[in-house]
Design a protein around this motif. Structure first.
Motif, PDB file in Angstrom:
ATOM      1  N   SER A 210       7.684 -23.864  34.261  1.00  0.00           N
ATOM      2  CA  SER A 210       8.395 -22.621  33.974  1.00  0.00           C
ATOM      3  C   SER A 210       9.872 -22.878  34.211  1.00  0.00           C
ATOM      4  N   GLU A 211      10.709 -22.058  33.592  1.00  0.00           N
ATOM      5  CA  GLU A 211      12.128 -22.235  33.868  1.00  0.00           C
ATOM      6  C   GLU A 211      12.465 -21.786  35.288  1.00  0.00           C
ATOM      7  N   TRP A 212      11.556 -21.061  35.914  1.00  0.00           N
ATOM      8  CA  TRP A 212      11.822 -20.570  37.265  1.00  0.00           C
ATOM      9  C   TRP A 212      11.301 -21.566  38.287  1.00  0.00           C
ATOM     10  N   THR A 213      12.044 -22.614  38.465  1.00  0.00           N
ATOM     11  CA  THR A 213      11.589 -23.656  39.378  1.00  0.00           C
ATOM     12  C   THR A 213      11.753 -23.192  40.823  1.00  0.00           C
TER      13      THR A 213
ATOM     14  N   PHE B  82       9.506 -21.189  52.713  1.00  0.00           N
ATOM     15  CA  PHE B  82       9.142 -20.181  51.726  1.00  0.00           C
ATOM     16  C   PHE B  82       8.049 -20.718  50.814  1.00  0.00           C
ATOM     17  N   ALA B  83       8.121 -22.007  50.536  1.00  0.00           N
ATOM     18  CA  ALA B  83       7.061 -22.602  49.727  1.00  0.00           C
ATOM     19  C   ALA B  83       5.720 -22.529  50.449  1.00  0.00           C
ATOM     20  N   TYR B  84       5.768 -22.817  51.759  1.00  0.00           N
ATOM     21  CA  TYR B  84       4.512 -22.711  52.532  1.00  0.00           C
ATOM     22  C   TYR B  84       4.010 -21.270  52.529  1.00  0.00           C
ATOM     23  N   PHE B  85       4.949 -20.372  52.662  1.00  0.00           N
ATOM     24  CA  PHE B  85       4.637 -18.950  52.668  1.00  0.00           C
ATOM     25  C   PHE B  85       3.946 -18.560  51.354  1.00  0.00           C
ATOM     26  N   GLU B  86       4.486 -19.063  50.251  1.00  0.00           N
ATOM     27  CA  GLU B  86       3.863 -18.782  48.957  1.00  0.00           C
ATOM     28  C   GLU B  86       2.482 -19.428  48.872  1.00  0.00           C
ATOM     29  N   LYS B  87       2.378 -20.590  49.462  1.00  0.00           N
ATOM     30  CA  LYS B  87       1.091 -21.297  49.455  1.00  0.00           C
ATOM     31  C   LYS B  87       0.029 -20.442  50.159  1.00  0.00           C
ATOM     32  N   ILE B  88       0.419 -19.893  51.302  1.00  0.00           N
ATOM     33  CA  ILE B  88      -0.534 -19.056  52.039  1.00  0.00           C
ATOM     34  C   ILE B  88      -0.909 -17.830  51.210  1.00  0.00           C
TER      35      ILE B  88
ATOM     36  N   LYS C  78      -6.201 -16.003  37.602  1.00  0.00           N
ATOM     37  CA  LYS C  78      -5.145 -16.164  36.602  1.00  0.00           C
ATOM     38  C   LYS C  78      -3.762 -16.060  37.219  1.00  0.00           C
ATOM     39  N   ILE C  79      -3.674 -15.408  38.380  1.00  0.00           N
ATOM     40  CA  ILE C  79      -2.369 -15.271  39.021  1.00  0.00           C
ATOM     41  C   ILE C  79      -1.799 -16.648  39.320  1.00  0.00           C
ATOM     42  N   VAL C  80      -2.640 -17.556  39.776  1.00  0.00           N
ATOM     43  CA  VAL C  80      -2.148 -18.849  40.232  1.00  0.00           C
ATOM     44  C   VAL C  80      -2.335 -19.932  39.171  1.00  0.00           C
ATOM     45  N   ASP C  81      -2.509 -19.482  37.949  1.00  0.00           N
ATOM     46  CA  ASP C  81      -2.591 -20.436  36.852  1.00  0.00           C
ATOM     47  C   ASP C  81      -1.176 -20.815  36.431  1.00  0.00           C
ATOM     48  N   LEU C  82      -0.881 -22.084  36.547  1.00  0.00           N
ATOM     49  CA  LEU C  82       0.495 -22.543  36.346  1.00  0.00           C
ATOM     50  C   LEU C  82       1.009 -22.267  34.933  1.00  0.00           C
ATOM     51  N   ASN C  83       0.094 -22.333  33.974  1.00  0.00           N
ATOM     52  CA  ASN C  83       0.550 -22.183  32.592  1.00  0.00           C
ATOM     53  C   ASN C  83       0.464 -20.758  32.074  1.00  0.00           C
ATOM     54  N   ASN C  84       0.026 -19.886  32.936  1.00  0.00           N
ATOM     55  CA  ASN C  84      -0.143 -18.492  32.531  1.00  0.00           C
ATOM     56  C   ASN C  84       1.177 -17.744  32.743  1.00  0.00           C
ATOM     57  N   LEU C  85       2.182 -18.150  31.980  1.00  0.00           N
ATOM     58  CA  LEU C  85       3.519 -17.599  32.215  1.00  0.00           C
ATOM     59  C   LEU C  85       3.582 -16.120  31.855  1.00  0.00           C
ATOM     60  N   ASN C  86       4.467 -15.438  32.567  1.00  0.00           N
ATOM     61  CA  ASN C  86       4.700 -14.008  32.340  1.00  0.00           C
ATOM     62  C   ASN C  86       3.422 -13.173  32.389  1.00  0.00           C
ATOM     63  N   TYR C  87       2.559 -13.558  33.274  1.00  0.00           N
ATOM     64  CA  TYR C  87       1.325 -12.801  33.457  1.00  0.00           C
ATOM     65  C   TYR C  87       1.673 -11.491  34.137  1.00  0.00           C
ATOM     66  N   ASP C  88       1.250 -10.384  33.557  1.00  0.00           N
ATOM     67  CA  ASP C  88       1.618  -9.115  34.191  1.00  0.00           C
ATOM     68  C   ASP C  88       0.484  -8.102  34.150  1.00  0.00           C
TER      69      ASP C  88
ATOM     70  N   ILE D 112       2.667 -22.623  41.422  1.00  0.00           N
ATOM     71  CA  ILE D 112       3.080 -24.001  41.748  1.00  0.00           C
ATOM     72  C   ILE D 112       2.444 -24.447  43.054  1.00  0.00           C
ATOM     73  N   THR D 113       2.615 -23.627  44.075  1.00  0.00           N
ATOM     74  CA  THR D 113       2.131 -24.056  45.381  1.00  0.00           C
ATOM     75  C   THR D 113       0.622 -24.097  45.426  1.00  0.00           C
ATOM     76  N   HIS D 114      -0.024 -23.298  44.601  1.00  0.00           N
ATOM     77  CA  HIS D 114      -1.478 -23.308  44.656  1.00  0.00           C
ATOM     78  C   HIS D 114      -2.072 -24.443  43.846  1.00  0.00           C
ATOM     79  N   SER D 115      -1.512 -24.698  42.683  1.00  0.00           N
ATOM     80  CA  SER D 115      -2.210 -25.644  41.812  1.00  0.00           C
ATOM     81  C   SER D 115      -1.632 -27.056  41.859  1.00  0.00           C
ATOM     82  N   LEU D 116      -0.491 -27.221  42.483  1.00  0.00           N
ATOM     83  CA  LEU D 116       0.071 -28.570  42.525  1.00  0.00           C
ATOM     84  C   LEU D 116       0.026 -29.123  43.943  1.00  0.00           C
ATOM     85  N   PRO D 117      -0.054 -30.454  44.061  1.00  0.00           N
ATOM     86  CA  PRO D 117       0.065 -31.055  45.399  1.00  0.00           C
ATOM     87  C   PRO D 117       1.504 -30.884  45.892  1.00  0.00           C
ATOM     88  N   ILE D 118       1.656 -30.958  47.187  1.00  0.00           N
ATOM     89  CA  ILE D 118       2.961 -30.683  47.786  1.00  0.00           C
ATOM     90  C   ILE D 118       4.039 -31.615  47.226  1.00  0.00           C
TER      91      ILE D 118
END
Lengths: 768, 564
Positions: free
Chosen positions: B111-114, B121-127, B138-148, B96-102
């Motif tokens: 994702s259900e995990w909003t 913490f959002a900034y922290f995730e952004k960094i 692929k880690i920061v692909d918003l639609n790549n749910l449950n990537y493991d 979310i933080t990588h691919s979407l504007p603030i």
């Protein structure tokens, strides 16, 4: 070098009277002093020291420990004296001393003590020569030197393992160390098991995990006579019967929990989280049942005369040996069962229970044929012991051993023997166990054949039959020195002690210190030269080497080489581990173990080893980096494994040569007593020996009043001291007159070099 | 992070526009800290030069170094272990933080995990999402749910380990200035190696080590007399994770009394303004962008979802767990004896038969509403805060802080079992005060850690959590108890001592039951309805048994504090 000069001077003066003018005045602070100093440092060993000033101070401190030496002593006798002060007297050395300055192995059969007490069978495998060469300092009259304070931290010998053990002891948790160490190792093992295993999710054949799982399936569902014949193409059973029996037991448990895991045929390639946990648990269970007790027993018997701290450190070192952990708990195999049985056998030999040891070793062989790598050494050790014991008792022992060995083998193979099966049935397991129909080597393994294959294509030039003979011959040449060394020493001691009576067979023979080197030499020669070696088999030679390093001090050559070879062995398995997806575990375990034992290649005392090790590590790092960055060229897809082999093989070959050299040295050290003390042996030992047996019987009836930490060894020449819980087993090798003088000296309150001997005078030895 | 090594000189140099400088020793970290809190890591890297790292490394003692190495090795080995959905939650936040504007962060529902943590913490995730992108886009692909894949596991787990260094360094600093460094070393090590962190952070997956690092840093500042920095760090922490509001009342009272008022009770305006400005500034940096975009209501609705039930699916072992259990027992009694006088709530009966899933509705006892829990919590906290107001010392502060967290945990609405760390961490700091505190600590720690066990239910991790917790208890409780042990003073205390001991031993039985019960049930009863209901029995027992210990420890601590 100075060492050499000292050596030669010592050798030349070996006939001088021992313990001549060595008088010590124990002063009150000494005991305290030694408790908190870390002796055994000397210049040039400034291992991990941070600043030189504190080092100077400490080195003075260690001088204090040996400063009791007022006049020069012949070097050869230093062993005796030091040893005496440390452990002949039976008092446990003060912990820090023995943690750091290693006691010297008992050289004499006379040093053995009654069978009952736990810590008496004490043949330290710690380098005989090494210890004095490495840590012996010119005796300086420096009694008055500063007493290091407790707060002084010494990095040199402060491996984290030692630090931890020391901390535990100071917290009064000494009795917990073994349990906690085991639990810690279990935790680590289990965490490794979280990772992937060999052949995970790679149909159709999967890997070793599937092989083992398949054997569980097969043994549970099929009658015994089909075990070695059922569908051999799909992971047919090719280990000896004990593996099958153990698989069968695990299979029963597994079927009870969930029959799906092990359904015949249908479960092939079955993979689930739960079944993985079960399989991992079986490895852990057998490891904990066999290998862990074997390690504990080994440290108790072979290092029984060392302080409990040293034993505990050795225990930790052995329990967390990275290559064994990663192969058993990561890759998935049951090597620790085989190695555990061999270790038990060694423990039994150390305790003098040869028949029991032989039984254990047969179990080891019966679990995995790789234990054959040890067979020449163990066989010749037992033979040498028979020789040493002389015609009558030797023959008895020989018969007993023969019967036990044959009986254990028959027991193992019973289901394939008449009357349970036709005579030809025995060929099924045998032909599966020894697969001479396979190639010279599989995959890339760091041995002679694979390494030399780079320049000389053996398989093109020679047929397989010739190569089998070739490799057999080379292997035999490889282990011949070890075998010869053992037998020769058996003869030598047999001659030296020919007149003796009462060489009770439940006592380890004087050639025991040779055994680990022989094991190393023999197994390494098998690894390097024999037919069909796998890279995982390097665990077999690693075991004796790790045993040696676990009981040697951090600055010794043995330790440095041992850790180097352990690391290189790990590296040699890298292609395999990478395939298994265990890269992370590989690095973590290496870091953890190297850090734990306090290893640093930069501080090896021998320049050769230092530069050699650094070169090897540099090569390993370069290879790792290159492999991570550059894919191998298309023309040479196996470039990295081959380079890996070329890096590892020389190290293994060097280790093999080193084991032979050490064998010779140790044998010389053992025999070195011969000419000098031969006469005394011959005219003293009988009497002493008869005394021994009397004392032994006496001590059997005597209740053990001492704590575990205090070995209740018999006193051979000083019954008075015996009551104090001190004993001088080795005194028997001295003349009566000398022993009497020693006794007198001691009773006057003069200790013979170390405060520990002072402690022996105290009526109630401190349990620490 | 390396604030410590940067030390006062470099700090004061950096306080460029600090309007107040009340005391030379409180030039504090005001501005330079505020500036960096936009992302703790990012701004810190300004002073995280190679030199400070080296200084820190040379300052570290062998014990600390080896502990760090050993624990890091263990944590690395735990990489492939079980991961809860929190792992995917955090991966999703990276995306979310990588691919979407603030402006879209708090609106996204791909994702259900909003995103439901405060802005820092959002900034922290952004960094963290920046390196993630380079490691594996692929880690920061918003639609790549449950990537493991291995890359995302290794990356996210590594970030937990690295950010936990804050905790490491702060705990190390705690040793440096301690009155009794040897004991403090044990306490610090016990916190650093706390099974709670291993279970929740390194297996279950969260960033508690990092958060508690900041909390402890703030407490450390309070200990060292730097109260402004303490307040600042706490404000920062609040903007990382709002659960720390449980502790806010204690901070408020302490800072007001000990920092803004003189000992005689007069207001010191400069200090007050400094503190207020600092806190406001932190909140402005955090919420400012969203305030400007007019997203504050949306943000707050994400942060405070009041739509949940009293209990979490697995009852956190607090006061309400006991009440709920009592309700279940009463219901059975009512059914058994057919007492008509009780009004039995029908939906409550349904709730019982559903076991622990969903909202808790009481069948017999009157239902509890959020406002009730709120009032009880405030009432209890007020008592402690009055005490704190009267004795605004450091020790008193830490105890009051613990009790504030404890009260919220005990009586809060929809408390999660992980919140027990809020109690256990500050409690550790006062554990070695004396024997009474230590016993409280022991009870709370054992019960608290055990109450975290249900988080990990897979067999492999079950083994790890048990073995690890046992080892931790052995290494921490044993040496510490030796330092503070006193023989009980009178007979009642002897009996109390005994009962507590038996209670602790009871956990072994409970664990055995929890392990064996499912096996036995699956053997004896095939999936009948009764067997299904029984599946919740181990969880319920765990919850109730832990709740008994935790409530008792709460009472103990309250009494100890109010008596002192």
């Amino acid at each position: 070098m100075a060492d050499i000069a000292r050596q030669s001077s010592a050798a030349s003066s070996s006939s001088q009277s021992r313990r001549s003018s060595r008088i010590t005045i124990p002063f009150p602070g000494q005991e305290h002093n030694t408790r908190y100093t870390e002796p055994g440092q000397r210049p040039g060993l400034s291992h991990t020291l941070r600043n030189s000033s504190s080092y100077e101070f400490r080195s003075n401190g260690s001088d204090t420990d040996q400063s009791d030496i007022v006049s020069p002593i012949p070097r050869r006798h230093l062993d005796l004296q030091r040893s005496e002060s440390q452990h002949w007297l039976g008092s446990p050395p003060l912990s820090p001393i023995s943690v750091n300055s290693r006691a010297i192995s008992p050289l004499s059969f006379a040093s053995t003590s009654p069978t009952r007490t736990r810590r008496k069978h004490t043949q330290s495998i710690t380098s005989l020569l090494e210890s004095d060469r490495e840590r012996w300092k010119p005796p300086l009259p420096t009694i008055q030197q500063g007493v290091p304070s407790r707060g002084e931290k010494n990095d040199l010998h402060n491996s984290p393992a030692r630090g931890w053990v020391r901390w535990m002891h100071r917290q009064g948790l000494k009795d917990w160390v073994i349990i906690i160490a085991i639990v810690l190792s279990v935790l680590v093992k289990w965490c490794i098991g979280l990772g992937s295993y060999s052949g995970q999710a790679t149909p159709p054949m999967f890997g070793d995990y599937e092989a083992q799982r398949h054997w569980l399936e097969l043994t549970v569902h099929l009658p015994i006579h089909q075990w070695y014949t059922y569908d051999l193409q799909y992971w047919g059973l090719d280990y000896p019967p004990l593996t099958a029996y153990i698989s069968w037991i695990c299979g029963i448990v597994g079927t009870w929990i969930n029959p799906e895991w092990l359904a015949l045929f249908k479960s092939r390639g079955y993979e689930s989280e739960a079944s993985k946990v079960f399989m991992r648990a079986t490895v852990l269970a057998w490891d904990t049942l066999i290998y862990v007790p074997a390690v504990v027993y080994f440290t108790r018997t072979w290092q029984g005369n060392r302080s409990s701290r040293t034993q505990h450190v050795a225990l930790l070192t052995l329990l967390l040996q990275p290559s064994l952990l990663i192969v058993d708990f990561g890759h998935f195999q049951y090597n620790s069962v085989m190695l555990g049985f061999t270790l038990l056998a060694l423990g039994c030999f150390g305790a003098g229970h040869d028949a029991l040891g032989a039984f254990c070793f047969v179990q080891s062989l019966g679990f995995k044929q790789m234990a054959l790598y040890y067979a020449p050494a163990i066989g010749s050790y037992l033979l040498a012991k028979c020789i040493y014991l002389g015609s009558k008792e030797g023959a008895q022992l020989f018969t007993r051993l023969g019967v036990v060995t044959a009986a254990s083998f028959i027991l193992l193979f019973l289901p394939w023997l008449p009357p349970f099966a036709p005579f030809s049935a025995i060929l099924d397991p045998i032909s599966r166990i020894f697969p001479f129909s396979r190639g010279l080597f599989e995959d890339k393994v760091a041995n002679f054949w694979c390494a030399s294959n780079v320049v000389f294509k053996w398989r093109i030039w020679f047929s397989r039959e010739i190569l089998v003979k070739f490799s057999a011959a080379l292997t035999a040449i490889g282990f011949a020195p070890s075998v010869f060394g053992l037998l020769y020493n058996g003869f030598k001691f047999s001659k030296a002690a020919s007149n003796t009576e009462g060489k009770a067979s439940p006592s380890p023979s004087p050639i025991l210190p040779l055994l680990p080197y022989a094991l190393l030499g023999s197994s390494m020669s098998f690894f390097l030269f024999s037919f069909q070696v796998h890279e995982k088999t390097v665990l077999v030679p690693l075991l004796p080497l790790t045993l040696l390093l676990s009981s040697s001090s951090n600055d010794s050559f043995t330790f440095q080489l041992g850790v180097l070879v352990n690391n290189v062995a790990m590296f040699s398995m890298w292609p395999l581990l990478k395939r298994d997806g265990l890269g992370l575990q590989y690095f973590v375990l290496l870091l953890l173990w190297n850090r734990m034992v306090g290893y640093s290649p930069f501080h090896a005392s021998s320049a050769f080893l230092r530069f050699g090790a650094l070169a090897v590590y540099a090569a390993c790092i370069v290879l790792h980096t290159a492999e991570a960055i550059l894919p191998p060229p298309a023309r040479l897809p196996d470039l990295y494994p081959v380079l890996n082999v070329l890096v590892c093989t020389p190290v293994f070959a060097f280790t093999w040569l080193w084991s032979i050299k050490r064998g010779v040295e140790v044998s010389w050290a053992l025999g070195g007593l011969g000419p000098a003390s031969g006469s005394s042996l011959q005219d003293v030992t009988p009497a002493a020996k008869s005394k021994t047996s009397k004392q032994q019987t006496a001590s059997f009836s005597r209740p053990r009043i001492q704590s575990d930490a205090t070995p209740a060894t018999t006193s051979l020449s000083s019954p008075v001291l015996d009551g104090n819980g001190s004993a001088s087993g080795f005194s028997s090798a001295l003349s009566d007159r000398q022993a009497a003088r020693a006794l007198k000296t001691r009773s006057l309150g003069y200790s013979s070099g170390r405060p520990s001997s002072l402690r022996t005078m105290s009526p109630a030895p401190e349990a620490h | 992070m390396s604030e410590h090594s940067a030390s006062p000189t470099s700090l004061s140099k950096r306080t460029t526009f600090s309007d107040t400088k009340p005391r030379p020793d409180i030039p504090s970290a005001v501005e330079q800290d505020t500036s960096d809190k936009a992302g703790d890591k990012g701004a810190n890297s300004k002073w995280l030069s190679w030199k400070t790292v080296r200084e820190w490394w040379s300052d570290i003692t062998p014990f600390e170094r080896d502990t760090l190495i050993a624990s890091t090795c263990l944590k690395l080995l735990l990489f492939p272990s079980y991961r809860s959905t929190d792992f995917e939650v955090h991966r999703n936040w990276l995306a979310i933080t990588h691919s979407l504007p603030i402006s879209r962060w708090y609106y996204d529902t791909t994702s259900e995990w909003t995103l439901d943590y405060p802005p820092f913490f959002a900034y922290f995730e952004k960094i963290m999402s920046i390196p993630a992108y380079f490691i594996d886009p692929k880690i920061v692909d918003l639609n790549n749910l449950n990537y493991d894949s291995w890359s995302v596991i290794a990356y996210q787990r590594t970030t937990v380990i690295i950010t936990e260094l804050v905790l490491t360094i702060v705990l190390q600093r705690f040793i440096r200035g301690a009155v009794d460094p040897t004991t403090q070393r044990l306490v610090s090590a016990s916190l650093f190696l706390h099974p709670g962190f291993i279970i929740v952070d390194h297996i279950h997956f969260q960033y508690n080590g990092f958060m508690f690092g900041i909390l402890l840093w703030s407490i450390l500042m309070a200990r060292n007399g730097n109260k402004l920095a303490s307040g600042l760090l706490f404000a920062v922490l609040l903007n990382f994770k709002h659960i720390y509001m449980y502790l806010a009342p204690a901070y408020f009272v302490y800072l007001l009394r000990a920092f803004c008022l003189s000992p005689s009770g007069e207001l010191l305006p400069t200090r007050f303004v400094a503190l207020a400005n600092t806190v406001i500034l932190v909140f402005l940096i955090s919420f400012g962008p969203f305030l400007l975009m007019g997203q504050l209501p949306q943000l707050l609705s994400r942060l405070f979802p009041f739509t949940r039930g009293l209990n979490h699916a697995y009852w956190a072992p607090n006061f309400w767990a006991l009440v709920t259990a009592a309700d279940r027992v009463l219901l059975q009694t009512v059914k058994q004896f057919g007492i008509q006088s009780f009004h039995v709530n029908a939906s409550g009966v349904v709730s019982t038969s559903r076991g622990l899933v969903g909202d808790t509705v009481f069948a017999v006892i009157p239902n509890v509403k959020p406002i009730h829990t709120f009032i009880i919590t405030i009432a209890f906290q007020t008592v402690y805060l009055i005490k704190l107001w009267r004795t605004p010392t450091y020790k008193s502060f830490v105890t009051a802080l613990t009790l504030c967290g404890y009260t919220s945990y005990m009586f809060g609405w929809h408390v999660h079992e992980k919140a027990i760390l809020l109690v256990l961490v500050p409690l550790s700091l006062v554990a070695v005060e004396n024997n009474a505190y230590f016993r409280t600590f022991t009870l709370a720690s054992v019960a608290g850690v055990f109450s975290l066990f249900p988080l990990l239910f897979t067999p492999a991790e079950t083994f790890i959590k048990i073995i690890y917790s046992l080892l931790w208890a052995f290494f921490v409780l044993n040496p510490l108890s030796k330092r503070v042990y006193e023989f009980p003073k009178s007979l009642p205390f002897v009996i109390l001592d005994m009962i507590e001991r038996w209670y602790l031993y009871g956990f072994a039985l409970l664990q055995a039951f929890v392990l064996l019960f499912p096996i036995v049930v699956s053997r004896l009863i095939d999936k009948s309805e009764e067997g299904f209901a029984l599946e919740f029995l181990p969880l319920m027992l765990t919850s109730v048994y832990c709740a008994v210990g935790l409530v008792w420890a709460f009472v103990r601590l309250s009494v100890l504090y109010l008596q002192s």
